[in-house]
Design an enzyme around this catalytic site. Structure first.
Site, mmCIF file in Angstrom:
data_model
loop_
_atom_site.group_PDB
_atom_site.id
_atom_site.type_symbol
_atom_site.label_atom_id
_atom_site.label_comp_id
_atom_site.label_asym_id
_atom_site.label_seq_id
_atom_site.Cartn_x
_atom_site.Cartn_y
_atom_site.Cartn_z
ATOM 1 N N SER A 146 -3.493 69.629 23.484
ATOM 2 C CA SER A 146 -2.450 70.324 22.065
ATOM 3 C C SER A 146 -0.880 70.446 22.840
ATOM 4 O O SER A 146 -0.999 69.152 22.119
ATOM 5 C CB SER A 146 -2.802 72.249 22.319
ATOM 6 O OG SER A 146 -2.317 72.692 21.303
ATOM 7 N N ASP A 301 -0.132 70.041 15.021
ATOM 8 C CA ASP A 301 0.157 69.835 16.396
ATOM 9 C C ASP A 301 -0.528 68.468 16.772
ATOM 10 O O ASP A 301 -1.765 67.919 15.589
ATOM 11 C CB ASP A 301 0.433 71.056 17.167
ATOM 12 C CG ASP A 301 -1.477 71.064 17.381
ATOM 13 O OD1 ASP A 301 -2.183 71.171 16.607
ATOM 14 O OD2 ASP A 301 -1.424 72.090 18.101
ATOM 15 N N ASP A 303 -3.730 67.616 18.411
ATOM 16 C CA ASP A 303 -4.868 67.440 18.498
ATOM 17 C C ASP A 303 -5.327 67.926 17.313
ATOM 18 O O ASP A 303 -6.307 68.430 16.399
ATOM 19 C CB ASP A 303 -5.260 68.053 19.121
ATOM 20 C CG ASP A 303 -5.744 70.036 19.465
ATOM 21 O OD1 ASP A 303 -3.901 70.155 19.597
ATOM 22 O OD2 ASP A 303 -6.083 70.428 19.942
ATOM 23 N N ASP A 305 -5.210 71.617 15.536
ATOM 24 C CA ASP A 305 -5.334 72.805 15.110
ATOM 25 C C ASP A 305 -4.653 73.757 15.276
ATOM 26 O O ASP A 305 -5.092 74.447 14.620
ATOM 27 C CB ASP A 305 -6.450 72.998 17.263
ATOM 28 C CG ASP A 305 -5.750 72.629 18.035
ATOM 29 O OD1 ASP A 305 -4.762 73.029 17.771
ATOM 30 O OD2 ASP A 305 -6.255 73.512 19.099
#
Length: 574
Positions: A146, A301, A303, A305
């Site tokens: 993340s 961000d 990734d 999400d």
């Protein structure tokens, strides 16, 4: 085995990865680093695992990844019908070793005869969630850390519903992972052999296309004039292609990309943290926004999400909205553009540390609110439960910049949120209002809610002990007042009890057990404490409500100062 025995075992392993062996040799004189690398096994928790890259049982590397996948494979064989035929979808982000870990996962699955569907290039986390459902896979694996610093990577597991595995499933997977005795000896099949026999299949753009078709369904108004000027930064991550295509297909063409941050970069070299929660991540977007006179700045961000946005204030500058603020604006926009009939039996799902303003907005539209523990997996779990009831999922969010509008994904989705936030901003622009002005309208209608979060980082073995000490002290010596307000209820999620100090009565909390303490004060004020499940941090969350922005800020400042003082004292006490 002691950490020294584990270290010796790794150092003397004949076929140890040469890069890991080099690193072991380089840190041979650093006993503190060696101990931290081997004193425990990297925790495989309820959402997977996350850790610093490097050699050792407490680090992310090919061997700890293989161990995790071995445990998952054993679980799937025993618990999912036709797991081998259904296969496992695997995606990865832009971090160091992400693609390599994805391939290692496929190799271990292949050794069990389980097919792996691996994306041919990096993809966002929400697309992995979608892919599990679209491909009707038995599970999903996302290689990501993340928004953690560059030295981290991680491993998240999804079930066949496309959601992060809920607690019961996670416990069963963890049990299987812990049964793997020697991470160095997990069998991994040859990649070329797996490709030849169809057990490793590469996934291209067909899943992207199906996702983008679903993305059109979350529109809450017809395409009309889209004269919004947008600046977008993917912060060196995975969001560029899907966000740009998603905006384009609904008519947002005036999009300016922060080119320096558009390409994937595992070092995240233009930011100190690739986290849209941090205002510094928007510095380059703000510069570009001023040049092109943008209405809204959006950032995802690595990734993809989580989504952060910044909007114009009255002085020509840009202000970054909090996750609570954006979530509440998106909620109000979604519900106000949903027919009353569609809102029947509709549910807002949020976490216990997300603003109570969301509940006020939902109630205004006749929609019930369901609270879950922190973590979007619990929101995804609720959506699954709604499939067997008359309840309808209308919106889900958490304070940490995670939002979901369409349930074709079962995790927070920054691509959906980027499109929805643009529609939201465009709607208010047509009424000659910025999102800050729209927020003021909601405050005047529902009350001046204000939230805060303080994060205390305490790394390593000593840090974990200090975090445990703070939680134990707060649990054993609970607050009686904060900010001059009396505590009217104490919620201990570890014991699942809600206690009312005034009469010492208690009732059960109908949520899973977790190491969390929440204090409810007078006047809709609350404070919550929880150790992070993915980082070496303890987090303190705060929520206040008064009749003005100024008084809310003053009260929030007082309460935060009291809590910080208490934590400092706990750490000083022996």
């Amino acid at each position: 085995m002691s950490w020294k025995e584990k270290w010796q075992k790794w150092k003397s392993y004949a076929t140890l990865d040469k890069h890991l062996l080099e690193r072991l040799i380089n840190i041979a004189e650093d006993e503190r680093e060696l101990e931290d690398s081997f004193y425990k096994d990297l925790t495989f928790g309820t959402g997977g695992m996350r850790g610093i890259l490097g050699p050792g049982t407490n680090r992310m590397n090919v061997y700890t990844v293989r161990k995790a996948v071995e445990g998952l494979s054993l679980y799937l064989e025993e618990n999912v019908v036709d797991a081998k035929g259904k296969g496992v979808a695997i995606a990865y982000d832009s971090r160091y070793m992400s693609q390599a870990f994805a391939i290692e996962a496929a190799r271990v699955l292949g050794a069990h005869g389980i097919r792996a569907y691996v994306f041919e290039s990096l993809r966002p986390t929400p697309l992995l969630s979608f892919a599990v459902r679209h491909l009707k896979a038995a599970a999903g694996i996302m290689i990501t850390a993340s928004h953690n610093p560059p030295e981290y990577n991680g491993f998240k597991v999804y079930n066949e519903d496309g959601g992060q595995v809920p607690l019961k499933e996670a416990a069963a997977i963890i049990e299987k992972v812990n049964q793997v005795q020697d991470e160095l000896k997990v069998n991994a099949e040859d990649q070329k052999k797996l490709e030849e026999n169809g057990l490793l299949q590469w996934v291209g753009e067909e899943v992207d296309t199906a996702y983008l078709a679903q993305l059109k369904t979350i529109q809450k108004q017809e395409n009309s004039e889209n004269n919004l000027t947008i600046v977008f930064t993917p912060l060196h991550g995975t969001a560029y292609n899907l966000v740009m295509k998603g905006l384009d297909q609904i008519g947002f063409t005036n999009v300016h990309v922060v080119e320096e941050q558009a390409k994937p970069d595992p070092e995240f070299s233009t930011v100190s943290s690739p986290n849209p929660e941090e205002h510094q991540a928007f510095e380059m977007a703000i510069d570009l926004g001023k040049k092109v006179n943008a209405d809204i700045l959006i950032g995802t961000d690595p990734d993809a999400d989580r989504l952060g946005i910044a909007v114009k204030d009255g002085n020509g500058s840009y202000q970054v909205l909090s996750g609570n603020q954006l979530g509440t604006l998106l909620l109000d926009y979604t519900l106000s553009h949903t027919d009353e009939i569609e809102r029947e039996n509709g549910k807002l799902v949020k976490t216990i540390v997300t603003t109570e303003m969301g509940k006020a907005v939902a109630t205004h539209y006749g929609v019930d609110t369901i609270d879950t523990l922190t973590g979007f997996k619990f929101i995804g779990e609720k959506i699954k439960q709604f499939e067997s009831t008359n309840d309808k999922f209308l919106f889900g969010y958490e304070e940490s910049y995670g939002y979901l509008i369409g349930d074709f994904v079962r995790d927070k989705d920054a691509v959906q949120a980027a499109v929805a936030a643009s529609k939201l901003a465009n709607y208010w622009k047509k009424q000659d209002k910025t999102l800050l002005e729209a927020l003021d309208i909601l405050y005047k209608e529902h009350g001046f809610y204000l939230e805060g979060m303080k994060s205390l980082t305490l790394k390593g073995k000593d840090g974990a002990e200090q975090i445990a000490k703070i939680m134990q002290d707060i649990r054993n010596h609970p607050f009686e007042t904060l900010g001059g307000l009396r505590v009217v209820a104490i919620e201990d999620y570890e014991t699942s009890l809600r206690t009312v100090p005034a009469d010492n009565s208690s009732e059960e909390i109908a949520l899973p057990k977790e190491n969390v303490m929440k204090f409810i004060l007078e006047n809709d004020v609350w404070v919550c404490f929880r150790p992070s499940g993915t980082e070496p941090k303890i987090k303190s969350y705060f929520g206040v409500k008064t009749t003005s922005k100024e008084s809310s800020q003053t009260l929030l400042d007082h309460i935060q100062a009291e809590v910080e003082q208490r934590m400092d004292q706990i750490l000083k006490d022996k």
